[in-house]
Write a protein that holds these residues in place. Structure first.
Motif, short mmCIF file in Angstrom:
data_model
loop_
_atom_site.label_atom_id
_atom_site.label_comp_id
_atom_site.label_asym_id
_atom_site.label_seq_id
_atom_site.Cartn_x
_atom_site.Cartn_y
_atom_site.Cartn_z
N GLN A 198 0.82 -1.21 0.00
CA GLN A 198 0.00 0.00 0.00
C GLN A 198 0.86 1.26 0.00
OE1 GLN A 198 -2.56 -0.32 3.43
NE2 GLN A 198 -3.36 -2.31 2.81
N THR A 199 1.97 1.23 0.71
CA THR A 199 2.81 2.42 0.87
C THR A 199 3.71 2.66 -0.33
OG1 THR A 199 2.84 2.07 3.26
CG2 THR A 199 4.49 3.56 2.37
N PHE A 200 4.29 1.60 -0.88
CA PHE A 200 5.34 1.75 -1.88
C PHE A 200 4.86 1.62 -3.32
CE2 PHE A 200 8.21 -0.13 1.61
CZ PHE A 200 8.33 1.12 2.21
N LEU A 201 3.67 1.04 -3.53
CA LEU A 201 3.16 0.91 -4.90
C LEU A 201 2.14 1.98 -5.25
CD1 LEU A 201 2.91 -2.96 -5.39
CD2 LEU A 201 4.71 -1.38 -6.12
N ASP A 202 1.78 2.81 -4.26
CA ASP A 202 0.97 3.99 -4.54
C ASP A 202 1.90 5.08 -5.07
OD1 ASP A 202 -1.36 2.85 -3.75
OD2 ASP A 202 -1.35 3.71 -1.73
N GLU A 203 1.33 6.08 -5.73
CA GLU A 203 2.15 7.17 -6.26
C GLU A 203 2.78 7.97 -5.14
OE1 GLU A 203 3.01 7.69 -9.32
OE2 GLU A 203 1.80 6.02 -10.08
N PRO A 204 4.10 8.33 -5.25
CA PRO A 204 4.99 7.85 -6.30
C PRO A 204 5.52 6.46 -5.98
CG PRO A 204 6.17 9.32 -4.85
CD PRO A 204 4.76 9.29 -4.35
N THR A 205 5.50 5.58 -6.99
CA THR A 205 6.01 4.23 -6.81
C THR A 205 7.51 4.29 -6.54
OG1 THR A 205 4.34 3.37 -8.32
CG2 THR A 205 6.23 1.96 -7.87
N VAL A 206 7.98 3.50 -5.58
CA VAL A 206 9.40 3.53 -5.25
C VAL A 206 10.22 2.87 -6.36
CG1 VAL A 206 8.96 3.56 -2.77
CG2 VAL A 206 9.27 1.37 -3.93
N ASP A 207 11.48 3.28 -6.45
CA ASP A 207 12.39 2.75 -7.47
C ASP A 207 13.18 1.55 -6.96
OD1 ASP A 207 12.23 4.89 -9.71
OD2 ASP A 207 12.45 6.05 -7.88
N GLY A 208 13.08 1.26 -5.69
CA GLY A 208 13.79 0.13 -5.12
C GLY A 208 13.43 -0.01 -3.65
N VAL A 209 13.76 -1.16 -3.07
CA VAL A 209 13.45 -1.43 -1.67
C VAL A 209 14.72 -1.87 -0.96
CG1 VAL A 209 12.12 -2.88 -0.08
CG2 VAL A 209 11.07 -2.08 -2.20
N ILE A 210 14.91 -1.37 0.25
CA ILE A 210 16.04 -1.76 1.08
C ILE A 210 15.48 -2.40 2.35
CG2 ILE A 210 18.14 -1.01 2.23
CD1 ILE A 210 18.01 1.50 0.45
N LEU A 211 15.94 -3.61 2.65
CA LEU A 211 15.48 -4.33 3.82
C LEU A 211 16.54 -4.28 4.92
CD1 LEU A 211 13.96 -7.61 2.30
CD2 LEU A 211 12.76 -5.52 2.95
N GLY A 212 16.05 -4.23 6.16
CA GLY A 212 16.96 -4.28 7.30
C GLY A 212 16.26 -4.93 8.47
N GLY A 213 17.03 -5.28 9.49
CA GLY A 213 16.45 -5.87 10.68
C GLY A 213 17.38 -6.87 11.33
N THR A 214 16.88 -7.54 12.35
CA THR A 214 17.66 -8.61 12.96
C THR A 214 17.77 -9.74 11.94
OG1 THR A 214 15.60 -9.40 13.96
CG2 THR A 214 17.02 -8.03 15.32
N THR A 215 18.93 -10.32 11.85
CA THR A 215 19.28 -11.19 10.72
C THR A 215 18.28 -12.31 10.48
OG1 THR A 215 21.62 -10.71 11.09
CG2 THR A 215 21.09 -12.62 9.73
N GLY A 237 19.14 -4.45 -1.37
CA GLY A 237 20.07 -4.99 -0.40
C GLY A 237 19.39 -5.29 0.91
N VAL A 238 20.04 -6.10 1.74
CA VAL A 238 19.54 -6.46 3.07
C VAL A 238 20.67 -6.20 4.07
CG1 VAL A 238 18.54 -8.27 4.50
CG2 VAL A 238 18.09 -8.25 2.03
N TYR A 239 20.33 -5.49 5.16
CA TYR A 239 21.37 -5.05 6.10
C TYR A 239 20.94 -5.33 7.54
CZ TYR A 239 22.91 -2.57 1.95
OH TYR A 239 23.32 -2.28 0.68
N PRO A 240 21.90 -5.69 8.40
CA PRO A 240 21.57 -5.93 9.81
C PRO A 240 21.29 -4.61 10.55
CG PRO A 240 23.94 -6.12 9.46
CD PRO A 240 23.32 -5.94 8.10
N ILE A 241 20.09 -4.48 11.08
CA ILE A 241 19.69 -3.30 11.85
C ILE A 241 19.02 -3.82 13.13
CG2 ILE A 241 18.31 -1.19 11.92
CD1 ILE A 241 20.50 -1.06 9.85
N GLU A 242 19.41 -3.29 14.27
CA GLU A 242 18.94 -3.85 15.53
C GLU A 242 17.53 -3.42 15.89
OE1 GLU A 242 20.55 -4.39 20.14
OE2 GLU A 242 21.68 -3.21 18.67
N TYR A 243 17.18 -2.14 15.62
CA TYR A 243 15.89 -1.63 16.10
C TYR A 243 15.05 -1.07 14.95
CZ TYR A 243 18.21 -1.94 20.62
OH TYR A 243 18.89 -2.41 21.72
N ALA A 244 13.77 -1.41 14.94
CA ALA A 244 12.83 -0.92 13.94
C ALA A 244 12.23 0.39 14.42
CB ALA A 244 11.74 -1.96 13.68
#
Length: 358
Positions: A198-215, A237-244
């Motif tokens: 709902q958030t990223f495919l509505d206008e404006p559509t995002v050009d890419g997605v970056i994921l993060g979080g506990t592995t 890309g996917v990156y280790p991030i401790e807190y959301a």
């Protein structure tokens, strides 16, 4: 990059490079709903207080800048619809000034600042980012979604997870507990994926997605194919991030800096690759001022390549001619090796053509 944006960036870059000999450079930002009468009163007060500055040079420079701002404000009966940002200060013994009164994005801060450099943030927010990215962070107890538009990180949504902690019990009760825990985790992942769609495919559509979080959590989310396929196919890309959290979103952007920089240059790099390949194979290209101008006259330009080292006014004129003919104007950065080569070898001007010109 659109020409108007290019020119705005050029003006911002000039302001960023200015340095005063102390706290002498003044930035005044006025949002649309603020009265200019109050701003003028503030400038008058600051001018009077500047008389108490001990250094003769600093006192003179500050009052000169404030006097220039006074005169610039006289041109306005009321605050412009998008607000107003004024810069004034002495740089290398010369009084410099700049006015922004027609920004595409309204000024959202009221600011008076006297420092060794200008504060360009109120103007930078008006830059239209060429790329927008979706940010997703997942940990066991929480998720956060946001957007990266240019340099701005906007937190969109956060979720509290209802997934239970790991069971320490044994036997069948432990098995039931794990099944329930898996069910809760599945529902949580689906909730995050639905929100991302709902958030990223509505206008404006995002050009890419970056994921993060506990592995473990973010890997399970990605490998479970929860994301909509259009988003899944554009994971950068996917990156280790401790807190959301909002701070976690900022950390995610920092860790993805390399891939983001690469994506931002992609269109430019691809266009240059096409140009140099076509040039080597005798394809439909033009280069240099004379050939490119002839191609424009014939309406043959599909993609115009122009170096950011050429004058902004010239770039603007070339862009207008190209877009009027249904073509695209791409400003090429001289900060890259290919861009510098294009600027040096071809005068920073070339084109991919729709058809060959004899």
């Amino acid at each position: 990059m659109q020409t108007t944006e290019y020119e705005l960036r050029d003006r911002i870059d000039q302001l960023t490079n200015y340095r005063g000999e102390g706290t002498e450079l003044i930035t005044v930002a006025v949002p649309p709903d603020k009265s200019l009468h109050a701003v003028r009163e503030r400038i008058d007060r600051e001018y009077a207080q500047a008389a108490n500055i001990k250094s003769d040079q600093t006192r003179t420079h500050v009052q000169d800048a404030l006097g220039r701002i006074r005169r610039l404000l006289q041109a306005y009966e009321e605050t412009p619809p998008s607000g107003l940002v004024i810069y004034a200060g002495v740089v290398d013994s010369e009084l410099q000034d700049a006015v922004f009164d027609d920004l595409d994005v309204p000024v959202d801060v009221s600011l008076y600042r006297c420092a060794a450099e200008f504060e360009t943030a109120p103007v930078e927010q008006a830059l239209t980012p060429s790329e927008v990215y979706g940010l997703v962070i997942l940990e066991r107890g929480r998720a956060a979604l946001g957007r990266l538009a240019g340099e701005r990180i906007v937190s969109s949504r956060t979720f509290e997870s209802q997934v239970m902690g790991k069971s320490r019990a044994g036997g069948q009760s432990a098995q039931r507990f794990e099944r329930e825990r898996d069910r809760q985790k599945h529902e949580f992942f689906e909730q995050v994926a639905d929100a991302a769609e709902q958030t990223f495919l509505d206008e404006p559509t995002v050009d890419g997605v970056i994921l993060g979080g506990t592995t473990i959590t973010v890997d399970e989310f990605q490998q479970g194919d929860y994301l909509h396929h259009e988003l899944r196919d554009h994971i950068l890309g996917v990156y280790p991030i401790e807190y959301a959290t909002k701070q976690g979103l900022s950390q995610l952007v920092e860790r993805a800096d390399d891939v983001l920089s690469d994506v931002e240059r992609r269109r430019e790099r691809e266009a240059l690759d096409r140009f140099f390949t076509a040039l080597g194979q005798g394809g439909d290209v033009a280069y240099g001022a004379d050939e490119t101008q002839t191609a424009l006259e014939y309406g043959a330009v599909d993609v115009l390549l122009v170096s950011d080292g050429r004058p902004p006014a010239e770039i603007r004129e070339l862009e207008e001619v190209t877009t009027d003919q249904g073509g695209e104007c791409l400003v090429v950065s001289t900060d890259t090796d290919r861009g510098a080569q294009f600027d040096t070898a071809f005068g920073g001007l070339g084109a991919l053509l729709r058809f060959r010109i004899n």
